[in-house]
Design a protein around this motif. Structure first.
Motif, PDB file in Angstrom:
ATOM      1  N   LEU A 101       0.924  -1.201   0.360  1.00 10.52           N
ATOM      2  CA  LEU A 101       0.101   0.021  -0.347  1.00 10.52           C
ATOM      3  C   LEU A 101       0.524   1.015   0.019  1.00 10.52           C
ATOM      4  CD1 LEU A 101      -3.344  -1.075   2.738  1.00 10.52           C
ATOM      5  CD2 LEU A 101      -3.484  -0.229   0.256  1.00 10.52           C
ATOM      6  N   ILE A 102       1.948   1.265   1.141  1.00  9.79           N
ATOM      7  CA  ILE A 102       2.749   2.491   1.177  1.00  9.79           C
ATOM      8  C   ILE A 102       3.736   3.162  -0.858  1.00  9.79           C
ATOM      9  CG2 ILE A 102       4.905   3.363   2.497  1.00  9.79           C
ATOM     10  CD1 ILE A 102       4.233   1.864   4.637  1.00  9.79           C
ATOM     11  N   SER A 103       3.875   1.356  -0.810  1.00  8.94           N
ATOM     12  CA  SER A 103       4.803   1.469  -2.511  1.00  8.94           C
ATOM     13  C   SER A 103       3.684   1.907  -3.042  1.00  8.94           C
ATOM     14  CB  SER A 103       5.355   0.261  -2.820  1.00  8.94           C
ATOM     15  OG  SER A 103       6.188   0.107  -3.752  1.00  8.94           O
ATOM     16  N   SER A 104       2.561   1.961  -3.342  1.00  6.53           N
ATOM     17  CA  SER A 104       1.955   2.256  -4.413  1.00  6.53           C
ATOM     18  C   SER A 104       0.955   3.582  -4.254  1.00  6.53           C
ATOM     19  CB  SER A 104       0.514   1.200  -4.640  1.00  6.53           C
ATOM     20  OG  SER A 104       0.482   0.113  -4.374  1.00  6.53           O
ATOM     21  N   ILE A 105       0.757   4.486  -2.675  1.00  8.19           N
ATOM     22  CA  ILE A 105       0.281   5.389  -2.525  1.00  8.19           C
ATOM     23  C   ILE A 105       1.296   6.586  -2.918  1.00  8.19           C
ATOM     24  CG2 ILE A 105      -0.577   6.791  -0.164  1.00  8.19           C
ATOM     25  CD1 ILE A 105      -1.937   4.728   0.680  1.00  8.19           C
ATOM     26  N   GLY A 106       2.678   5.878  -2.615  1.00  5.24           N
ATOM     27  CA  GLY A 106       3.544   6.993  -3.173  1.00  5.24           C
ATOM     28  C   GLY A 106       3.850   6.656  -4.480  1.00  5.24           C
ATOM     29  N   ASP A 134       6.695  11.207   2.875  1.00  9.15           N
ATOM     30  CA  ASP A 134       6.245  11.189   4.183  1.00  9.15           C
ATOM     31  C   ASP A 134       5.995   9.937   3.782  1.00  9.15           C
ATOM     32  OD1 ASP A 134       6.866  13.465   5.820  1.00  9.15           O
ATOM     33  OD2 ASP A 134       4.663  14.823   4.346  1.00  9.15           O
ATOM     34  N   VAL A 135       5.177   9.150   2.976  1.00  5.81           N
ATOM     35  CA  VAL A 135       4.217   8.302   3.651  1.00  5.81           C
ATOM     36  C   VAL A 135       4.922   6.919   2.440  1.00  5.81           C
ATOM     37  CG1 VAL A 135       3.796   8.051   0.656  1.00  5.81           C
ATOM     38  CG2 VAL A 135       2.547   6.710   2.421  1.00  5.81           C
ATOM     39  N   MET A 136       6.157   7.576   1.896  1.00  9.87           N
ATOM     40  CA  MET A 136       7.699   5.988   1.939  1.00  9.87           C
ATOM     41  C   MET A 136       8.600   6.201   3.065  1.00  9.87           C
ATOM     42  SD  MET A 136       8.174   6.025  -2.100  1.00  9.87           S
ATOM     43  CE  MET A 136       8.401   7.495  -2.764  1.00  9.87           C
ATOM     44  N   LYS A 137       8.285   7.086   3.985  1.00 12.90           N
ATOM     45  CA  LYS A 137       9.057   6.883   5.261  1.00 12.90           C
ATOM     46  C   LYS A 137       8.621   6.315   5.713  1.00 12.90           C
ATOM     47  CE  LYS A 137      13.396  10.145   6.938  1.00 12.90           C
ATOM     48  NZ  LYS A 137      12.921  11.264   7.175  1.00 12.90           N
ATOM     49  N   THR A 138       7.304   5.878   5.822  1.00 11.14           N
ATOM     50  CA  THR A 138       7.230   5.569   6.998  1.00 11.14           C
ATOM     51  C   THR A 138       7.808   3.874   6.488  1.00 11.14           C
ATOM     52  OG1 THR A 138       4.762   5.187   6.354  1.00 11.14           O
ATOM     53  CG2 THR A 138       5.302   7.076   7.930  1.00 11.14           C
TER      54      THR A 138
END
Length: 1014
Positions: free
Chosen positions: A685-690, A704-708
């Motif tokens: 999910l994080i990868s897709s959103i990034g 921000d999102v990928m760093k999490t």
């Protein structure tokens, strides 16, 4: 004479057995073991393999030994030998206080107090020149008496915190004449060079996850190969010089290596903390593999161990074809002796350890090793039979028990699995339906009680009841509880670590608990090397770790065991294999494997998980419509771990097919992200959103999102992939120009918030310099200087550091901060700089001094420098000093033959022209002023300040030019403004070039970050 005993390196090699001088075998066994246990290394090693002699000693014996025998920390006796002498050294808090005297053919060492030193080894194996060793005690001291042979000379004293006794032999003896030789590795190395021996060039070849060592002997030799703790031993029955490659020192698998040769043997000891050890031999070429997959040794036979009572005293008879000789070796890591039996090829191994109270036969990859033994143990080789015995016989279990008949296991109906790592959840989880033991609690209580009864029998007890309890817990899905039972079994019965059934069961429990890394230690252990079921588990773990090539190979090796697993695990293994094939872009194989997986009749939810992989494969093959239908159907499953990834992939596929907009997809994915946390689905999910944020140019949200994902999931393969994607995005922003569209302040804030992503090496330096240049362009000079100063303080060295310091000084001068400019230059001063860098720094230093009014010092710094920049500074100095004639001459010289070319003057040249005209007017040099006007008058109309040029060239005495006009022209002649414009251009050009001394090659890590991700 060179000392024969050097710290921690003692190991002995001898082909003859030792005679025991202690009559109480049980006592000597306990004393010898107790002495070995005084070192941390020995405790760690022995606790992992199970020694029963302490457990068998009576409480009275143990109490007496504990009160009488000194520990090594109190009295530590060490012995060293070579051809011409022997040496005894006594260490410890009590031993170092000993006194020594010679009296009537004896050397007497007097130890204060009534502690009795452990002399078991010294008595059984005294150095040459000593015929007997004994102890006598009185109320005040203990004396160690060593009887000398005729003609032996001695001397003694203190050195390096120890008391030593040096024994000089009358004539050196040849190694063949001595029954024992104990030397250090360093001493043997010196002896090896002096003696004549054949040389063997050892070749080290790195393999995937391990290393191959090849030993090309000219003639057939016997060998023994085994692991002992963190050490791997390779022993040959010939004396040779081993030419070890440099790669064996400090490598990833083998961290150190040392060898010794003596008395017909060569022993190589490798420090290799992890990895299985396997061996093979072909036409005299021995190959030993440490780590990685097992070497293909061809036909491998198992060493047969049996009880032998034919002589009246119990012994062990080991049938090992091709057995050659026995080498007695002292292990420097543990400090005990071991008997190593070499044998010719083909490979013969002892898969699991066999333990008796007086000796243990360790597991080997080839040959035999007898360890943890009492001093009176003898090892004889007669043909293919190796006999391990002692004068009064070994203390062995009853013959029926020796045959490994497991009464308790029979009661519990424990049967070894067809493959050690075979899963049989259905049978393991069965519950009685009637009687007092019916149901879960009844069966659990029964198994727990029987396991406890079995454990009470001590270290030599069978293990069937405890393994049955662990199997039951695994079958019920209580994997953590099963791990606890198995870990306790390993502590109670260390010999179980050599049991393939134990290793396989614990590996399964750990895998099903999600502890994949912990499971590797069991899967890679020697007992499971050739188990095809273990290969399937290795492949399954490799898929979880993202090692897809390894997974494919492991699944191939374990294919023979797949059909004996229950349907649920056939489905899981085949789905994992299909995933690995898909990731390796072998779509045809992936399709066949997933078809097999969904056809195994597994429970519906397990089949759905396999169909989720199937949909992913269809998507990879380009059949996106079919894949989307499958995702939508699976997304309705009641199990989150199946439904969530299906919803994610359906949303992503709708976006790629144009059925939804990016904002709609983001809303859906963010909703899933906060509903499902903590596994690979969240990472996906994080990868897709990034990716969507990056596609929209919303860089801060993307970072921000990928760093999490990188922070929360550590070294997970998907987390590493996200971290690589994050680094690539950061590189694209600040190295490849994607952030150039942002406002400089916004770009600066983004950089500071994610500066930990700055790559090491030249790329990171380029990022900082490019951003600093953008800030400089919009006159954010403080921020630009701070960026470069951080680079100087934390990242740069040498020439690059001095060059960037010059940039900082230039920016500080633009910012009217000459003091800070000087600090930047002086703190990075060095004489080892290229001439262009030195010249640049000299000019900047002189300009800063000029700005501070220290013009004399500035001229000293310039020295004989006649460059254009140096001439500009001299002109400024003369202008400040009102030396108009010199200032005008230098300024006209700097203009040179520019009058011969057309086109508007640069800002710097225009400033020079105005100031030259003003200077000539102020000294009334009409001739020079006329020359200047004739040459440069044509540039007045195209100048940026045409009125000032006209006034300067006309002079105060020519035409209607008044003092006010002249003052205005002088004010237009601001050299600083021209210098700033020129310096900005030079720094802009400099930022696009590599730093001096920093190289132009990008680091391998950065290149990897730029590579497309699978």
């Amino acid at each position: 004479m060179t000392r024969a005993l050097l710290s921690g390196s003692l190991f002995e090699v001898s082909s003859t057995d030792k005679d025991n001088v202690e009559t109480d075998a049980g006592k000597s066994a306990t004393v010898s073991l107790r002495a070995a246990l005084k070192t941390t290394a020995a405790v760690v090693f022995l606790s992992g393999f199970g020694v029963t002699s302490i457990a068998l000693a009576t409480p009275a014996v143990k109490q007496g030994i504990a009160s009488a025998i000194a520990s090594r920390a109190q009295i530590d006796i060490r012995v060293g030998r070579n051809d011409s002498a022997g040496r005894i050294e006594i260490y410890g808090s009590t031993g170092s206080k000993a006194s020594v005297r010679r009296e009537k053919g004896q050397v007497i060492v007097r130890l204060p107090g009534n502690l009795r030193p452990d002399i078991g080894d010294l008595s059984a194996n005294p150095p040459e020149g000593i015929s007997a060793v004994s102890i006598r005690q009185d109320s005040r001291a203990t004396e160690l008496l060593m009887t000398l042979k005729d003609g032996v000379e001695t001397h003694f004293g203190r050195a390096d915190g120890a008391v030593f006794v040096q024994i000089d032999l009358p004539k050196p003896e040849t190694p063949a004449a001595r029954g024992d030789i104990t030397v250090t590795l360093q001493e043997l190395s010196r002896t090896n060079k002096a003696a004549s021996a054949a040389s063997v060039q050892v070749k080290a070849t790195a393999i995937d996850g391990g290393i191959d060592l090849s030993f090309p002997f000219a003639t057939p030799v016997g060998a023994s190969v085994f692991r002992r703790g963190e050490s791997v031993w390779v022993v040959f029955d010939q004396e040779v010089d081993l030419n070890l490659p440099a790669s064996l020192k400090g490598g990833a698998v083998v961290t150190s290596a040392a060898y010794a040769r003596n008395d017909g043997f060569t022993a190589l000891r490798l420090t290799a903390p992890a990895g299985a050890v396997t061996a093979k031999v072909e036409n005299g070429l021995w190959t030993v593999r440490v780590g990685g997959r097992p070497v293909d040794a061809g036909q491998v036979s198992e060493v047969s161990v049996a009880r032998d009572d034919t002589t009246g005293a119990s012994a062990l008879a080991v049938n090992m074809a091709g057995a050659s000789r026995v080498a007695w070796i002292r292990d420097p890591a543990i400090g005990d002796r071991m008997a190593v039996v070499t044998a010719r090829g083909p490979v013969k191994r002892l898969m699991s350890e066999r333990t008796t109270p007086q000796a243990a036969l360790g597991a080997t990859s080839h040959g035999l090793v007898i360890e943890r033994m009492t001093p009176d143990i003898t090892v004889d080789v007669s043909g293919d039979i190796v006999t391990v015995s002692r004068p009064n016989g070994l203390a062995l279990s009853a013959p029926a028990q020796w045959a490994r008949e497991d009464v308790a296991a029979r009661t519990l109906e424990y049967k070894p699995a067809a493959f050690p790592a075979l899963m049989d959840e259905e049978n393991w989880s069965k519950l009685p339906t009637s009687g007092p033991m019916s149901g879960f609690l009844g069966r659990y209580n029964q198994l727990q009680q029987q396991a406890a009864d079995e454990a009470d029998k001590g270290i030599g007890a069978t293990t069937g009841a405890r393994l049955s309890l662990a199997r039951f817990l695994v079958g019920q899905g209580l994997n953590y509880e099963a791990i606890g039972v198995l870990d306790m079994l390993a502590r109670q019965t260390p010999a179980s670590l050599s049991d393939a059934q134990f290793r396989g069961l614990r590996a399964m429990a750990k895998i099903m608990a999600g502890r994949y890394r912990d499971a590797k230690a069991d899967l890679d252990s020697t007992p499971l090397i050739n188990d095809p079921a273990a290969d399937l588990w290795r492949g399954y773990v490799a898929v979880q770790d993202g090692h897809f090539a390894d997974a494919r190979q492991s699944f191939k090796s374990g294919a023979g065991a797949l059909d004996v697993f229950p349907p649920i695990w056939r489905t899981r293994f085949a789905a994992a294999n299909a995933t690995a094939a898909y990731q390796m872009n072998d779509l045809a194989a992936a399709k066949d494997l997933i078809t097999y997986a969904v056809s195994q009749g597994a429970p519906p939810l397990e089949t759905l998980e396999a169909q989720l992989v199937q949909a992913q494969i269809f998507e990879g093959m380009g059949d996106k419509t079919r894949a989307l239908k499958m995702y939508n159907a699976i997304a309705r499953a009641p199990l989150g771990r199946v439904a969530m990834p299906a919803q994610l992939r359906a949303a992503r596929l709708n976006l790629s097919l144009g059925k939804s907009k990016p904002d709609e997809t983001l809303e859906a994915l963010n909703g899933l992200r906060y509903r499902w946390r903590g596994d690979d689905t969240e990472l996906e999910l994080i990868s897709s959103i990034g990716d969507i944020y990056l596609g929209q140019g919303r860089y801060r949200q993307a970072l921000d999102v990928m760093k999490t994902g990188g922070k929360q999931f550590g070294s997970s393969p998907d987390a590493v992939q996200i971290q690589n994607k994050l680094s690539t995005a950061f590189r694209g922003l600040f190295l490849e120009g994607q952030a150039d569209g942002l406002q400089p302040v916004e770009a600066l804030g983004l950089f500071y918030d994610f500066r930990d992503l700055t790559p090491v090496g030249a790329d990171g330096d380029d990022m900082v310099r490019r951003l600093a240049r953008r800030l400089m362009d919009v006159d954010l000079l403080d921020q630009s200087a701070d960026l470069l100063q951080y680079q100087i303080d934390n990242r740069l060295q040498g020439v690059a550091k001095s060059s960037v310091a010059a940039d900082v000084a230039a920016i500080q001068l633009m910012n009217r901060q000459p003091e800070k400019a000087l600090q930047a230059l002086w703190k990075t001063r060095t004489s080892l700089l290229p001439k262009p860098v030195m010249a640049e720094r000299r000019i900047l230093e002189a300009r800063a001094l000029t700005e501070l009014g220290r013009t004399d010092h500035a001229l000293e710094v310039l020295g004989t420098d006649n460059s254009g920049e140096a001439m500009d500074i001299r002109a400024d100095i003369f202008w400040r000093d009102k030396d108009w004639a010199k200032a005008g001459a230098i300024l006209e010289k700097r203009l040179g033959d520019r009058w011969k070319r057309d086109g508007a003057l640069s800002l710097e040249d225009e400033s020079r022209l105005i100031r030259a005209g003003v200077a000539y007017s102020l000294v009334s040099d009409q001739r020079a002023l006329s020359r200047l006007a004739d040459r440069f008058g044509k540039f007045a109309e195209g100048a940026q300040s045409p009125e000032a040029v006209h006034v300067a060239l006309a002079g105060m005495d020519n035409g209607p030019i008044n003092a006010q006009d002249f003052a205005l022209a002088a004010s237009k002649a601001d050299s600083f403004t021209g210098w700033v414009a020129g310096m900005k251009k030079r720094l802009r050009d400099k930022a696009s070039q590599p730093l001096p001394g920093a190289g132009t090659q990008r680091t391998a890590a950065n290149e990897a970050a730029k590579a497309p991700q699978a």
